[in-house]
Design a protein around this motif. Structure first.
Motif, short mmCIF file in Angstrom:
data_model
loop_
_atom_site.label_atom_id
_atom_site.label_comp_id
_atom_site.label_asym_id
_atom_site.label_seq_id
_atom_site.Cartn_x
_atom_site.Cartn_y
_atom_site.Cartn_z
N UNK A 287 -81.77 44.45 59.45
CA UNK A 287 -81.98 45.23 60.66
C UNK A 287 -83.46 45.37 61.01
N UNK A 288 -84.27 44.38 60.59
CA UNK A 288 -85.66 44.34 61.03
C UNK A 288 -85.70 44.10 62.54
N UNK A 289 -86.61 44.73 63.22
CA UNK A 289 -86.74 44.54 64.66
C UNK A 289 -87.39 43.20 65.00
N UNK A 290 -88.28 42.74 64.12
CA UNK A 290 -89.06 41.53 64.40
C UNK A 290 -88.79 40.49 63.33
N UNK A 291 -88.50 39.25 63.76
CA UNK A 291 -88.27 38.18 62.80
C UNK A 291 -89.49 37.91 61.93
N UNK A 292 -90.68 38.17 62.47
CA UNK A 292 -91.90 37.91 61.69
C UNK A 292 -91.96 38.78 60.44
N UNK A 293 -91.27 39.91 60.47
CA UNK A 293 -91.28 40.80 59.30
C UNK A 293 -90.52 40.22 58.12
N UNK A 294 -89.75 39.16 58.35
CA UNK A 294 -88.93 38.58 57.29
C UNK A 294 -89.67 37.50 56.51
N UNK A 295 -90.93 37.28 56.83
CA UNK A 295 -91.68 36.23 56.16
C UNK A 295 -91.74 36.37 54.65
N UNK A 296 -91.78 37.63 54.18
CA UNK A 296 -91.84 37.87 52.73
C UNK A 296 -90.61 37.33 52.02
N UNK A 297 -89.48 37.36 52.70
CA UNK A 297 -88.23 37.00 52.06
C UNK A 297 -87.92 35.51 52.23
N UNK A 298 -88.22 34.97 53.40
CA UNK A 298 -87.98 33.56 53.64
C UNK A 298 -88.87 32.70 52.74
N UNK A 299 -90.02 33.27 52.35
CA UNK A 299 -90.96 32.54 51.50
C UNK A 299 -90.42 32.37 50.09
N UNK A 300 -89.31 33.06 49.78
CA UNK A 300 -88.67 33.00 48.47
C UNK A 300 -89.62 33.49 47.39
N UNK A 301 -89.44 33.06 46.13
CA UNK A 301 -90.27 33.63 45.08
C UNK A 301 -90.16 32.93 43.75
N UNK A 302 -90.34 33.70 42.67
CA UNK A 302 -90.47 33.14 41.33
C UNK A 302 -89.21 32.40 40.89
N UNK A 303 -88.05 32.97 41.17
CA UNK A 303 -86.81 32.34 40.73
C UNK A 303 -86.64 30.95 41.35
N UNK A 304 -86.96 30.85 42.63
CA UNK A 304 -86.85 29.56 43.31
C UNK A 304 -87.83 28.57 42.71
N UNK A 305 -89.05 29.03 42.44
CA UNK A 305 -90.05 28.16 41.82
C UNK A 305 -89.58 27.65 40.46
N UNK A 306 -89.00 28.55 39.65
CA UNK A 306 -88.51 28.14 38.33
C UNK A 306 -87.36 27.14 38.43
N UNK A 307 -86.45 27.37 39.38
CA UNK A 307 -85.31 26.47 39.53
C UNK A 307 -85.76 25.08 39.99
N UNK A 308 -86.67 25.04 40.95
CA UNK A 308 -87.15 23.75 41.44
C UNK A 308 -87.87 22.98 40.34
N UNK A 309 -88.66 23.70 39.56
CA UNK A 309 -89.37 23.06 38.46
C UNK A 309 -88.41 22.46 37.45
N UNK A 310 -87.36 23.22 37.10
CA UNK A 310 -86.38 22.74 36.12
C UNK A 310 -85.59 21.55 36.65
N UNK A 311 -85.23 21.60 37.93
CA UNK A 311 -84.42 20.52 38.51
C UNK A 311 -85.20 19.22 38.66
N UNK A 312 -86.50 19.31 38.72
CA UNK A 312 -87.32 18.12 38.91
C UNK A 312 -88.18 17.84 37.68
N UNK A 313 -87.68 18.24 36.53
CA UNK A 313 -88.37 17.98 35.27
C UNK A 313 -87.89 16.63 34.73
#
Length: 321
Positions: A287-313
């Motif tokens: 329920x954010x008013x502005x789509x720009x406020x969602x940048x923190x979440x769309x940028x993903x984070x540590x879990x995604x980084x760990x998964x990508x690293x493992x999948x491409x090891x």
């Protein structure tokens, strides 16, 4: 811009020792706020102002020293916390000046603090599930934590819920969001299974109750709407709920510091983004008013980084012979 009349407000010619008191002005200011979440947040700061000056101190006589004394209580707090309380004082000051209650700006010597950008604030799903299913924690806490995560709602919105706001059939609740809009948040199976254990037949009053019965008189007596008509217990406060969550989460946090209630909302949206949900879908959920406020979440984070690293090891992909 229209000016809201203040009952009993002094004229500009009034001296600094007559007119509205701090307690009266604070009460009228809070009543003028449309959003319950904002009112609750500001009330904590302004209660400290009333305690510093005394309830009968004239608003017109407020000085920078009074505001400085209020903010001393958050000298060691995070910059975001300091800024939040300062914003409450500034908003009150602006309102009082518009009502001709205050000719000066007692907040003029106080400055917002620079917030440092923190690393990934997302809580791993496995650790959240371990926390949610740990029977050592009270049902009240487990429902609150799951509800915050599954709805991705703001903590103030959920803590302000009454039993009457729930719609269990459609797994949703009616909340008052920022700006005072009435909106719905939706929960999932985990919350649905625990909720009846929390309610225990209650049909009215605050959803999340404090541990003790509310005082019936005195400065700490809550409003009637914040007392359960069945148990006479008051509404669970944000500081108490935050403390309980941080304490419980410290055991699972690798840094031993615990997590904040806001991180449950942050984590929920980040996990949804990692699962492929689009920005408009995240906006509908958060329920954010502005789509720009969602940048923190769309940028993903540590879990995604760990998964990508493992999948491409390359070494991990080699088959052992």
């Amino acid at each position: 811009m229209p000016v809201v009349a203040f009952p009993g407000a002094p004229s500009p010619a009034s001296n600094g020792h007559s007119g509205a008191t701090v307690a009266d002005a604070v009460a009228h200011f809070l009543d003028s706020l449309g959003a319950a979440t904002t009112r609750t947040s500001y009330a904590r700061t302004l209660a400290q102002l009333t305690a510093v000056t005394g309830p009968h101190h004239p608003v017109a006589a407020l000085q920078p020293e009074h505001y400085a004394a209020v903010m001393t209580g958050w000298d060691t707090a995070a910059a975001a916390t300091w800024n939040r309380h300062l914003s409450a004082l500034v908003s009150f000051t602006t309102w009082a000046q518009r009502q001709d209650l205050l000719a000066t700006n007692p907040a003029r010597r106080l400055q917002r603090r620079k917030t440092t950008r923190r690393g990934d604030r997302t809580i791993p799903q496995a650790r959240l599930e371990a926390l949610f299913t740990d029977d050592r924690h009270a049902v009240r806490e487990r429902v609150l934590w799951r509800l915050l995560y599954e709805t991705a709602a703001r903590a103030e919105e959920i803590l302000s819920l009454n039993v009457e706001d729930l719609d269990p059939e459609f797994r949703r609740a009616r909340v008052v969001s920022k700006g005072g809009a009435i909106e719905y948040v939706h929960w999932a199976t985990g919350t649905a299974r625990l909720l009846p254990r929390l309610l225990q037949g209650r049909i009215a009053g605050p959803l999340f109750l404090a541990d003790r019965r509310a005082p019936t008189s005195g400065r700490r007596a809550p409003a009637a709407a914040d007392i359960c008509p069945l148990t006479r217990r008051g509404r669970l406060s944000y500081p108490r709920a935050e403390y309980l969550f941080k304490t419980a989460a410290a055991e699972l946090d690798p840094h031993g510091e615990g997590w904040t209630l806001h991180q449950l909302r942050h984590s929920a949206l980040t996990h949804l983004a990692a699962a492929g949900r689009t920005a408009p879908e995240l906006q509908a959920k958060s329920r954010h008013q502005n789509l720009a406020s969602l940048g923190h979440y769309v940028r993903l984070g540590e879990e995604t980084s760990a998964r990508i690293t493992a999948e491409h090891d390359p070494a991990a992909r080699r088959r052992t012979r």
